[in-house]
Every structure is written in structure tokens, then in C-alpha cells.
Write a protein that holds these residues in place. Structure first.
Motif, PDB file in Angstrom:
ATOM      1  N   GLU A  58       0.778  -1.214   0.049  1.00 10.00           N
ATOM      2  CA  GLU A  58      -0.069   0.124  -0.021  1.00 10.00           C
ATOM      3  C   GLU A  58       0.949   1.270  -0.072  1.00 10.00           C
ATOM      4  OE1 GLU A  58      -2.507  -0.513   3.240  1.00 10.00           O
ATOM      5  OE2 GLU A  58      -3.477  -2.278   2.488  1.00 10.00           O
ATOM      6  N   GLY A  59       2.140   1.176   0.453  1.00 13.07           N
ATOM      7  CA  GLY A  59       3.074   2.224   0.563  1.00 13.07           C
ATOM      8  C   GLY A  59       2.695   3.297   1.346  1.00 13.07           C
ATOM      9  N   GLY A  67      10.391  -1.466  16.553  1.00  9.64           N
ATOM     10  CA  GLY A  67      10.702  -2.901  15.887  1.00  9.64           C
ATOM     11  C   GLY A  67      11.925  -2.704  14.974  1.00  9.64           C
ATOM     12  N   ILE A  68      12.497  -3.941  14.688  1.00  8.41           N
ATOM     13  CA  ILE A  68      13.487  -3.936  13.568  1.00  8.41           C
ATOM     14  C   ILE A  68      13.088  -4.112  12.434  1.00  8.41           C
ATOM     15  CG2 ILE A  68      15.499  -5.807  12.891  1.00  8.41           C
ATOM     16  CD1 ILE A  68      16.378  -4.057  15.468  1.00  8.41           C
ATOM     17  N   CYS A  69      11.937  -4.973  12.084  1.00  9.73           N
ATOM     18  CA  CYS A  69      11.376  -4.991  10.813  1.00  9.73           C
ATOM     19  C   CYS A  69      10.793  -3.590  10.514  1.00  9.73           C
ATOM     20  CB  CYS A  69      10.486  -6.196  10.932  1.00  9.73           C
ATOM     21  SG  CYS A  69      11.252  -7.554  10.935  1.00  9.73           S
ATOM     22  N   ASP A  74      10.499   0.917   6.901  1.00 12.25           N
ATOM     23  CA  ASP A  74      10.406   2.451   6.887  1.00 12.25           C
ATOM     24  C   ASP A  74      11.573   2.753   5.816  1.00 12.25           C
ATOM     25  OD1 ASP A  74       9.386   4.958   7.185  1.00 12.25           O
ATOM     26  OD2 ASP A  74      10.932   4.990   8.724  1.00 12.25           O
ATOM     27  N   GLY A  75      12.747   2.309   6.077  1.00 10.52           N
ATOM     28  CA  GLY A  75      14.134   2.630   5.316  1.00 10.52           C
ATOM     29  C   GLY A  75      13.917   2.140   3.799  1.00 10.52           C
ATOM     30  N   PHE A  76      13.190   0.968   3.606  1.00 16.45           N
ATOM     31  CA  PHE A  76      12.942   0.632   2.290  1.00 16.45           C
ATOM     32  C   PHE A  76      11.911   1.336   1.569  1.00 16.45           C
ATOM     33  CE2 PHE A  76      10.297  -2.061  -0.456  1.00 16.45           C
ATOM     34  CZ  PHE A  76      11.418  -2.255  -1.546  1.00 16.45           C
ATOM     35  N   LEU A  91      16.312  -4.064   0.126  1.00 14.81           N
ATOM     36  CA  LEU A  91      16.004  -4.696   1.199  1.00 14.81           C
ATOM     37  C   LEU A  91      16.770  -5.356   2.004  1.00 14.81           C
ATOM     38  CD1 LEU A  91      12.664  -6.354  -0.239  1.00 14.81           C
ATOM     39  CD2 LEU A  91      12.852  -4.763   1.888  1.00 14.81           C
ATOM     40  N   ASP A  92      17.816  -6.093   1.230  1.00 16.75           N
ATOM     41  CA  ASP A  92      19.032  -6.605   1.933  1.00 16.75           C
ATOM     42  C   ASP A  92      19.972  -5.705   2.638  1.00 16.75           C
ATOM     43  OD1 ASP A  92      18.307  -9.236   1.292  1.00 16.75           O
ATOM     44  OD2 ASP A  92      19.537  -9.188  -0.782  1.00 16.75           O
ATOM     45  N   GLN A  93      20.189  -4.508   2.167  1.00 15.94           N
ATOM     46  CA  GLN A  93      20.903  -3.463   2.909  1.00 15.94           C
ATOM     47  C   GLN A  93      20.365  -2.895   3.779  1.00 15.94           C
ATOM     48  OE1 GLN A  93      21.598  -0.130   0.343  1.00 15.94           O
ATOM     49  NE2 GLN A  93      22.323   1.152   1.890  1.00 15.94           N
ATOM     50  N   HIS A  94      19.067  -2.617   3.948  1.00 15.61           N
ATOM     51  CA  HIS A  94      18.255  -2.149   5.094  1.00 15.61           C
ATOM     52  C   HIS A  94      18.215  -3.006   6.211  1.00 15.61           C
ATOM     53  CE1 HIS A  94      17.097   1.817   3.613  1.00 15.61           C
ATOM     54  NE2 HIS A  94      16.857   1.247   2.521  1.00 15.61           N
TER      55      HIS A  94
END
Length: 196
Positions: A58-59, A67-69, A74-76, A91-94
Motif C-alpha cells: 500500500e506504500g 521494531g527491527i522490521c 520504513d527505510g525501504f 531490502l538486503d541493505q536495510h
């Protein structure tokens, strides 16, 4: 007040080693309670895999929390490009940026817990050296003089074990919680990679 005097009388024979043990114990337990509180907040406030998928699809902006996730999503959302390959790498970087937050202070807790019995052993050795010095000067006839070194040896050994054993137990418990949080992060990343 009597309790403090009794504690002082107990710790006094250990000398400087006891001071080191007290500092190590306070430092270790401070870090343990910080991690317990942090993990409790992460597990309570983090988003589930389904919620993360809904936020990405939904963006919508991610509601604030610990939370970590939640931070990873949020960063992604703030940096995603629309290109599936590039977004998977983002995603991997965040996720990689969040992993140090999970393991923070855990090595220090383990080192402090393992160091406490060694400090106790150091106190044992110095206490025995003191005892042998007294024997060399006075012989074995002065029981009061001998008891000082023996008391130092026993108090520091006992205190080192009293700090180290629960510390190693808590270190293992915290490591298991950190592994569970990392598994949740990995599951979330894998689900989001399939969705982007």
C-alpha cells in the motif's frame, strides 16, 4: 543500614579484587537489563510479516515504534526505486543495517560473565600468596593471621562464581532471543522480496 554494613564486612576481605568484581557485575547487569528491555520493546512493537507486506504493497507510512522490521520497512519505503532487482538489494541493505542493533552489547555481556570467575581465581591466588607469606613469617601457629588470606581467597572465588554463572545463563538467553529476532527479520525480508 545494617544490611550495608554486613555487605561491607563481607566484601572487605576481598580487597581490590572485590571492587573489580562489583564493577564488572554492575556493568554486566546494566547491559543485561538494557538488552532485555530492548528485546521486549522490539518483540512487542514490531510488525508481523503480513503487516510488513501490507505496508509495502500500500506504500503507507510506517507507524513509529521500536521494531527491527518496522525500521527496515520504513527505510525501504523511503528509498525504493520500483525496479525489482534493485529493490531486493535495497531490502538486503536495510536488513543488514538493522542486524547490529540486535547483537549490540551481547559480546560484552559474555566477556564480563566469563571474566568474573577469572577475577575470583585471581583473588584466590592472591589470598593464598598472602597466607603463605604469613606462614613464612609466623609459622602455622597464628590462626588469626592465616584467616585473612584464606578469607580473601574464599570470598573472591565465591563472588566470581556468583557473578559469572548467572551472567553466562543470561548471555545464552539473550543470544536465543537475538536469534529469534533475526529469524523474524530474515522471514520478513524473504516475504518482501517475493512481493516487490
Amino acid at each position: 543500614m545494617d544490611y550495608l554494613l554486613n555487605a561491607y564486612d563481607y566484601f572487605r576481605p576481598g580487597g581490590g579484587i572485590m571492587l573489580l568484581l562489583i564493577v564488572a557485575s554492575l556493568w554486566m547487569w546494566g547491559l543485561v537489563f538494557e538488552r532485555l528491555l530492548c528485546f521486549w520493546r522490539i518483540q512487542r512493537e514490531d510488525v508481523t510479516v503480513h503487516q510488513a507486506l501490507m505496508l509495502v504493497r500500500e506504500g503507507r507510512p510506517v507507524p513509529p515504534g521500536a521494531g527491527i522490521c518496522r525500521h527496515m520497512v520504513d527505510g525501504f519505503l523511503q528509498s525504493r526505486t520500483g525496479s525489482p532487482i534493485l529493490d531486493q538489494r535495497l531490502l538486503d541493505q536495510h536488513a543488514l543495517e538493522q542486524r547490529p542493533r540486535i547483537r549490540r552489547f551481547l559480546p560484552a555481556i559474555t566477556v564480563l560473565a566469563a571474566t568474573a570467575p577469572l577475577l575470583g581465581l585471581l583473588g584466590t591466588v592472591t589470598g593464598m600468596i598472602t597466607t603463605f607469606d604469613v606462614i613464612a613469617i609466623f609459622g602455622t601457629g597464628n590462626a588469626k593471621a592465616l584467616s585473612g588470606g584464606i578469607s580473601k581467597a574464599l570470598v573472591t572465588t565465591q563472588s566470581g562464581l556468583l557473578v559469572g554463572i548467572p551472567g553466562l545463563f543470561m548471555s545464552r538467553l539473550l543470544m536465543r532471543r537475538a536469534n529469534a529476532i533475526e529469524r523474524h527479520l530474515t522471514e520478513t525480508v524473504m516475504a518482501l522480496k517475493r512481493a516487490v
